[in-house]
Design an enzyme around this catalytic site. Structure first.
Site, PDB file in Angstrom:
ATOM      1  N   GLU A   1       0.800  -1.229   0.000  1.00  0.00           N
ATOM      2  CA  GLU A   1       0.000   0.000   0.000  1.00  0.00           C
ATOM      3  C   GLU A   1       0.838   1.286   0.000  1.00  0.00           C
ATOM      4  O   GLU A   1       0.464   2.262   0.639  1.00  0.00           O
ATOM      5  CB  GLU A   1      -0.942  -0.004   1.218  1.00  0.00           C
ATOM      6  CG  GLU A   1      -1.917  -1.162   1.167  1.00  0.00           C
ATOM      7  CD  GLU A   1      -2.789  -1.292   2.405  1.00  0.00           C
ATOM      8  OE1 GLU A   1      -3.966  -1.636   2.250  1.00  0.00           O
ATOM      9  OE2 GLU A   1      -2.295  -1.063   3.527  1.00  0.00           O
TER      10      GLU A   1
HETATM   11  C1  TNX Z   1      -4.442  -4.125   4.865  1.00  0.00           C
HETATM   12  S1  TNX Z   1      -2.941  -6.288   3.789  1.00  0.00           S
HETATM   13  C2  TNX Z   1      -3.177  -3.821   5.336  1.00  0.00           C
HETATM   14  C3  TNX Z   1      -3.042  -3.265   6.686  1.00  0.00           C
HETATM   15  C4  TNX Z   1      -4.357  -3.085   7.386  1.00  0.00           C
HETATM   16  C5  TNX Z   1      -5.276  -4.228   7.051  1.00  0.00           C
HETATM   17  C6  TNX Z   1      -6.605  -4.143   7.748  1.00  0.00           C
HETATM   18  C7  TNX Z   1      -1.763  -5.329   4.130  1.00  0.00           C
HETATM   19  C8  TNX Z   1      -0.470  -5.798   3.806  1.00  0.00           C
HETATM   20  N1  TNX Z   1      -2.014  -4.131   4.695  1.00  0.00           N
HETATM   21  O1  TNX Z   1      -2.320  -2.065   6.644  1.00  0.00           O
HETATM   22  O2  TNX Z   1      -4.120  -3.020   8.734  1.00  0.00           O
HETATM   23  O3  TNX Z   1      -5.498  -4.248   5.665  1.00  0.00           O
HETATM   24  O4  TNX Z   1      -7.359  -5.282   7.492  1.00  0.00           O
END
Ligand code: TNX
Length: 620
Positions: free
Chosen positions: A413
């Protein structure tokens, strides 16, 4: 230039975060979404009914030994030997054996009632064994094996009240106890074991102390659930007779704890380690850094922890681990066959680091702390040499603290670092990891970057088609599977689950269990799968009790996928085996979700979550 985070674009498959009450989190710059704040349900609020939460002492599970009389079958009636009369000592012995025999047995476990399911189980109903007060634990003369023996004794002493001395197996000892033997049988692999129960005793053999440790977890499950009691229980300690041969399916079996969004102190983490060990998991991934908090001391950049760790989601005090704290966690886990995998999330999810060192930020300005739950807005400047000095210093210190082979660099992300800037950054960081002698792990977003030896991607997608990840596998990457719609333990069980998210759907225990890591991702051969991991993100998880409520019963489901041969996979059998664990968790003081698809003993329904049951210890 703004010191406030800007709103993140939403990833295609990841709808915006929800608050604990299910309402949409406010979006936009600098929002402070406080999970739980909008809902009536506050963690630790004893008056708030939470659906299906079972906690210690709530009366929701029948605890044997609480007065429920069980008839003693004739075959178990004490046989007083008339010849054994005479001295006071002999009479005391006869009386003791008679009393033992009269103690109420709960239904003895069946040999196959083990989670995760063992590879091979051969029951022998004629070979039950009763652990008596004079039992001894005999162990091969090896320090790690002796430590396993000591921990077994520590597990059994509180409930049984038996002294259970631990001695060197080579010393002459009376029969009738437990033997833990390193027998050099390499065919069992580094984690396998054999367990045999005969009327004369229990014998666990393995090639390694880790194998003995796993065998001990099985032994524990073969005793009545009351063995989990912290105080003595008057009980016959019967183990079902027969033999078990057991080895894991995958080499990597893990859970992740996000200690950034909410900080969990050392005592809480050690308890989570205990939970992992119980179900034969062998890695603990610690998500140590994120936008809301930096949780590990770094000597070369001290403000990361002291400034970057000073808060958390919702604005609480946060916290961080000293190097001593972290070493304690690593050592405690290692004794239980568990390797810690530390994650420093880069280049995104770095807002907390920027609050401590503005020089890492693209605008060189340190922003104020962030206590909301948006993702994807922050990043360290990939165009600045200072950023790579920071990464090298941090990863060098973390590697020095971490004996395990993996360093997790996040990579998820980072919506604002795109294309070549992103892959160039990841490739440089991968080289830094190799330079400190470690194997890189990253979320599957790092797939487009060049391959480096041993590279592991952690896949968290929600459908089985991911051409970019499959291509990275063709270039040599291996995979840890954490499909969010099966393995994310922060997903709600059901619409009324009081905490958690639902962007990947609802994940009840059956959904957590019903998938196959070997075939889950199209175009990825079974050999490329290193194993499975169940991540617990903690935007809405604020206490240990809440963490346990999200872990149980889904953690054992993922553990079984990681450990057990596919041939044993069977939902109907799993839910029956799992049901018996509810009583174990209640007795051990572990909170869990009494989901309706599992036939837990005792009444169902809403059970309050008492304040006293949860603590997030920051002191230790
Ligand atoms: C996605 S999946 C994220 C996290 C959040 C989570 C909440 C991923 C690698 N990153 O930053 O905490 O979703 O479900």
């Amino acid at each position: 230039m703004s010191a406030t985070p800007t709103a993140a674009p939403e990833p295609a498959d990841r709808p915006r975060d929800l608050l604990a009450d299910g309402s949409a989190a406010p979006s936009g710059p600098g929002t402070t979404a406080q999970p739980g704040a909008g809902s009536a349900a506050q963690p630790g609020d004893a008056t708030t009914a939470r659906p299906g939460v079972a906690v210690p002492g709530d009366g929701s599970a029948a605890v044997p030994g609480d007065g429920a009389a069980v008839a003693v079958p004739a075959a178990r009636q004490p046989q007083v030997d008339p010849a054994a009369s005479g001295t006071a000592g002999e009479l005391a012995g006869v009386a003791q054996r008679a009393a033992e025999a009269l103690l109420t047995p709960t239904a003895p476990a069946r040999l196959g009632d083990v989670v995760p399911a063992p590879e091979r189980v051969t029951p022998d109903p004629a070979a039950d064994f009763t652990l008596t007060p004079d039992a001894v634990i005999r162990v091969s003369a090896d320090p790690a094996a002796l430590a396993v023996g000591e921990r077994l004794a520590a597990l059994l002493r509180p409930a049984t009240g038996h002294p259970l001395p631990v001695t060197d197996a080579t010393a002459p000892q009376p029969a009738g106890g437990i033997a833990l033997v390193l027998d050099g049988d390499a065919g069992l692999g580094p984690e396998g074991y054999r367990l045999s129960v005969t009327p004369h005793g229990v014998r666990i053999t393995a090639d390694t102390a880790t194998g003995l440790h796993h065998g001990v977890q099985t032994l524990r499950q073969l005793l009545p659930a009351t063995v989990e009691s912290p105080t003595p229980v008057r009980q016959r300690w019967v183990l079902p007779g027969g033999e078990i041969l057991d080895r894991p399916r995958y080499a990597y079996r893990s859970a992740m704890l996000d200690v950034s969004r909410h900080f969990f102190g050392v005592a809480d983490v050690l308890r989570v380690v205990d939970h992992l060990a119980r179900y034969k998991l062998n890695h603990l991934h610690l998500h140590l850094t994120d936008d809301q908090g930096w949780r590990i001391a770094v000597d070369s950049w001290p403000r990361l922890a002291t400034v970057g760790g000073a808060t958390q989601v919702g604005g609480g005090p946060g916290g961080h681990y000293t190097k001593g704290d972290y070493r304690r966690i690593v050592a405690y886990a290692a004794e239980r066959g568990i390797t810690v995998v530390p994650e420093i999330d880069l280049p995104g999810h770095t807002h907390a680091a920027l609050t401590a060192y503005g020089e890492l930020s693209p605008d060189r300005i340190a922003p104020p702390p962030y206590t909301g739950t948006e993702v994807g807005f922050s990043y360290v400047d990939p165009a600045s040499g200072r950023t790579y000095e920071f990464v090298a210093d941090v990863l060098g210190e973390i590697a020095a603290l971490t004996p395990g082979r993996f360093l997790h660099i996040g990579g998820d992300e980072a919506f604002k670092v795109k294309g070549a800037a992103y892959t160039g950054f990841v490739e440089r960081v991968q080289r830094i990891v190799a330079g400190v002698g470690r194997t890189v792990v990253g979320w599957h977003q790092i797939a487009p970057a060049a391959h480096v030896d041993g590279r592991v991607l952690q896949w968290w997608g929600t459908d089985g088609d991911d051409a970019v990840t499959a291509e990275a596998v063709r270039r040599g990457a291996r995979l840890i599977l954490s499909p969010a719609n099966h393995a994310y333990l922060d997903m709600k069980y059901a619409p009324d689950t009081p905490i958690g998210h639902d962007w990947a759907g609802l994940v009840d225990v059956r959904r957590a269990y019903d998938w196959d890591p070997a075939t889950h991702l199209n175009g990825v051969p079974a050999e490329a799968v290193l194993g499975v991991e169940a991540p617990l993100w903690t935007e809405s998880v604020t206490t240990l009790t809440e963490a346990e409520f999200m872990l149980f019963p889904r953690l054992p489901a993922i553990a079984e996928l990681g450990w057990s041969a596919r041939a044993t996979h069977d939902w109907a059998g799993f839910r029956q085996r799992l049901a018996g664990h509810g009583e174990r968790w209640s007795t051990a003081g572990i909170a869990y979700h009494r989901c309706p698809t599992v036939p837990w003993p005792g009444p169902c329904g809403r059970v309050p979550l008492p304040r006293s049951a949860g603590s997030t210890d920051r002191s230790a």
